[in-house]
Design a protein around this motif. Structure first.
Motif, mmCIF file in Angstrom:
data_model
loop_
_atom_site.group_PDB
_atom_site.id
_atom_site.type_symbol
_atom_site.label_atom_id
_atom_site.label_comp_id
_atom_site.label_asym_id
_atom_site.label_seq_id
_atom_site.Cartn_x
_atom_site.Cartn_y
_atom_site.Cartn_z
ATOM 1 N N UNK A 360 38.488 41.593 25.326
ATOM 2 C CA UNK A 360 37.324 41.271 26.169
ATOM 3 C C UNK A 360 37.403 39.834 26.688
ATOM 4 N N UNK A 361 38.014 38.958 25.883
ATOM 5 C CA UNK A 361 38.145 37.567 26.339
ATOM 6 C C UNK A 361 39.114 37.458 27.515
ATOM 7 N N UNK A 362 40.060 38.395 27.606
ATOM 8 C CA UNK A 362 41.043 38.342 28.698
ATOM 9 C C UNK A 362 40.525 38.912 30.008
ATOM 10 N N UNK A 363 39.347 39.517 29.964
ATOM 11 C CA UNK A 363 38.856 40.236 31.137
ATOM 12 C C UNK A 363 38.499 39.289 32.302
ATOM 13 N N UNK A 364 37.935 38.122 31.987
ATOM 14 C CA UNK A 364 37.487 37.207 33.053
ATOM 15 C C UNK A 364 38.657 36.807 33.943
ATOM 16 N N UNK A 365 39.791 36.573 33.322
ATOM 17 C CA UNK A 365 40.971 36.176 34.099
ATOM 18 C C UNK A 365 41.373 37.286 35.085
ATOM 19 N N UNK A 367 39.371 39.528 36.326
ATOM 20 C CA UNK A 367 38.351 39.572 37.396
ATOM 21 C C UNK A 367 38.677 38.554 38.487
ATOM 22 N N UNK A 368 39.015 37.338 38.057
ATOM 23 C CA UNK A 368 39.300 36.282 39.040
ATOM 24 C C UNK A 368 40.552 36.602 39.840
ATOM 25 N N UNK A 369 41.560 37.105 39.140
ATOM 26 C CA UNK A 369 42.842 37.346 39.814
ATOM 27 C C UNK A 369 42.723 38.420 40.891
ATOM 28 N N UNK A 370 41.864 39.413 40.667
ATOM 29 C CA UNK A 370 41.829 40.553 41.604
ATOM 30 C C UNK A 370 40.500 40.661 42.366
ATOM 31 N N UNK A 398 40.436 48.697 47.011
ATOM 32 C CA UNK A 398 40.798 49.726 46.041
ATOM 33 C C UNK A 398 42.181 49.433 45.414
ATOM 34 N N UNK A 399 43.096 48.986 46.257
ATOM 35 C CA UNK A 399 44.443 48.687 45.740
ATOM 36 C C UNK A 399 44.360 47.547 44.721
ATOM 37 N N UNK A 400 43.510 46.564 45.018
ATOM 38 C CA UNK A 400 43.343 45.449 44.058
ATOM 39 C C UNK A 400 42.742 45.952 42.753
ATOM 40 N N UNK A 401 41.783 46.874 42.856
ATOM 41 C CA UNK A 401 41.149 47.411 41.645
ATOM 42 C C UNK A 401 42.165 48.193 40.805
ATOM 43 N N UNK A 402 43.028 48.969 41.493
ATOM 44 C CA UNK A 402 44.070 49.715 40.765
ATOM 45 C C UNK A 402 45.000 48.743 40.036
ATOM 46 N N UNK A 403 45.345 47.659 40.714
ATOM 47 C CA UNK A 403 46.213 46.660 40.087
ATOM 48 C C UNK A 403 45.517 46.027 38.878
#
Ligand SMILES: Cc1cc2nc3c(=O)[nH]c(=O)nc-3n(C[C@H](O)[C@H](O)[C@H](O)COP(=O)(O)OP(=O)(O)OC[C@H]3O[C@@H](n4cnc5c(N)ncnc54)[C@H](O)[C@@H]3O)c2cc1C
Length: 464
Positions: A360-365, A367-370, A398-403
């Motif tokens: 869960x701590x890795x999720x913010x990164x 979010x920012x990246x994509x 959508x492509x960003x979300x898939x990534x």
């Protein structure tokens, strides 16, 4: 990926009709369109041959023998509630709809087993068992719409796995039809056997790529006590996860242990304005007991752990109806996801429970990246989260979300986990396979597939 071993012979529905006079075959555009895909975003190939609805194991056997001889791909299908594209159409394929084989063959209260055909709806089997005072434990959120065959083929999970395990733990034996039409039973219905390799275990979760399941014997349990639950609301995700981890590793194993972050709660509220989820909380946790003895002690223990972990609200469901309403709100998470920003893709990662906080701590990164918003909810008792990657529909979004989903899958893998805890690989998760399995394991898996299905007719292009 597997491909057909040789060129398909020119398959025609007329030839199939002549060869399989008893099997219902439907090549109407409506049927083909309806059976083209499952509930994932994977569209499936546009030109399947026909939808076939066998009524018996013998018909499945005849159909597979014919398909194998003529190298026609076959895609087994239940009710297509899968979310990984595993049941999606393949060009030129027979879409083998098993929903007409929907008979509960019997319930044996002495040996505590039920025998059912693959098209039985899971909640119908559970209700039939309950009417005999027995309990079928697997409880995917799709229990009222998915088939037993589909559950076995995907090794479906759900909310009760922390105590009762995934579908695999409830499967005693299978009758299956191999790609060449051979009918076999995987093991006797005894509780124990060490005679032979575990063929049942191989076929459970094989997503229609090794054999077609035509009859399932499941284990039943004595009926549990009534479910009672405690809800905890927390100021932070970290506190919520700390609490659920303590419950999960304690001596009072809950029957359900679920988690949602504030964004999940927001999604559900948008979808169902009167859903019983709080307006303001960053984390929501639900621990449920179904113990026949000691339920009161379980609830007290869950309350103490929630309070110790810093919950701002700790509250018991006061009635069975209230608990069911809370559970139903949780079940609505997936259907609510799109409402967050307009578009969404769902992941299915699982990690060792001790790694949930790091995930869960890795999720913010990510979010920012994509440039996406991620909501975290799922079966934390199993270390299984369904990250919802939400995006505002726009060119490339959508492509960003898939990534982003792939990056989350890799994060889970780096933490010792998997890209799919329960939904399966299908088509959707294929890109994450190479980073999950060692080349030697992947190779062995493909060789096993080739032994079961030398011509590669069963659900080609999926799972491997
Ligand atoms: C609202 C919702 C909630 C869900 N909740 C959960 C959940 O809590 N846990 C969970 O694990 N999943 C969940 N799912 C996903 C889905 O319901 C499961 O994967 C389910 O097991 C699929 O069953 P099905 O009958 O729809 O199979 P399908 O989607 O039709 O097929 C799934 C796979 O099984 C194969 N298959 C089907 N029948 C047979 C057969 N007889 N022999 C051989 N192969 C076969 C297909 O080829 C395919 O590979 C949910 C889906 C939805 C829409």
């Amino acid at each position: 990926m597997t491909a057909l071993a040789t060129d398909p012979a020119p398959a025609s529905v007329a030839a199939l009709r002549a060869a399989l006079p008893g099997v219902v075959l439907d090549d109407s555009p409506t049927a083909l369109a309806a059976h083209r895909t499952d509930r994932s975003a994977m569209p499936g190939d546009p030109n399947p041959l026909v939808v076939a609805r066998p009524a018996s194991t013998e018909q499945v056997s005849q159909l597979l023998a014919y398909a194998n001889a003529h190298r026609i791909p076959v895609v087994p299908q239940g009710t297509r509630t899968g979310v990984a594209g595993a049941a999606s159409a393949v060009d030129g394929a027979i879409l083998l709809d098993l929903t007409a084989m929907d008979r509960i063959v019997g319930i044996d209260a002495d040996d505590m087993i039920a025998v059912a055909q693959p098209g039985v709806i899971v909640s119908d089997l559970a209700a039939a068992a309950a009417s005999r005072g027995l309990f079928y434990a697997p409880d995917p959120a799709s229990a009222q719409i998915s088939t037993l065959g589909g559950n076995v083929a995907t090794n479906a999970g759900g909310m009760r796995c922390i105590k009762y395990g995934v579908t695999r733990e409830s499967v005693r034996s299978l009758e299956v039809v191999l790609a060449d039409g051979t009918i076999l039973r995987t093991r006797p219905n005894t509780i124990k056997t060490v005679g032979g390799l575990d063929l049942t275990g191989l076929i459970v979760g094989s997503e229609g790529t090794l054999a077609v399941i035509t009859e399932i014997t499941v284990k039943l349990l004595p009926a549990p006590g009534p479910e009672r639950g405690v809800l905890g609301l927390f100021p932070s995700v970290a506190q919520g996860l700390a609490a659920t981890n303590r419950i999960a590793s304690g001596s009072r194993t809950p029957a359900r242990l679920e988690f949602m972050d504030g964004r999940c709660l927001e999604a559900i509220r948008k979808h169902i304005p009167d859903a019983p989820v709080p307006a303001e909380a960053n984390a929501w946790a639900l621990a449920v007991t179904d113990a026949r003895d000691g339920a009161e002690e379980d609830l007290t223990s869950f309350e103490e752990i929630f309070t110790d972990a810093g919950a701002t609200t700790v509250q018991r469901a006061t009635s069975a109806e209230e608990l069911e309403a809370i559970l139903e709100a949780r079940r609505q998470l997936q259907p609510s996801a799109r409402g967050l920003l307009g578009g969404s893709v769902e992941g299915d990662i699982a990690v060792p429970r001790s790694a949930l906080a790091a995930f869960s701590a890795g999720v913010a990164e990510v979010e920012n990246a994509y440039d996406v918003t991620i909501a975290l909810g799922g079966h934390v008792g199993d270390g299984n989260l369904h990250p919802i990657v939400a995006y505002t529909p726009a060119e490339g979004a959508r492509a960003r979300a898939d990534e982003a989903v792939m990056t989350l899958s890799r994060l889970a893998q780096e933490l010792g986990g998997t890209m799919s805890g329960e939904h399966g690989v299908g088509l959707e998760k294929l890109p994450a396979l190479d980073t999950e399995m060692a080349p030697a394991a992947l190779d062995l898996q493909r060789r096993i597939k080739a032994l079961f299905d030398p011509n590669g007719i069963l659900n080609p292009g999926k799972k491997y």
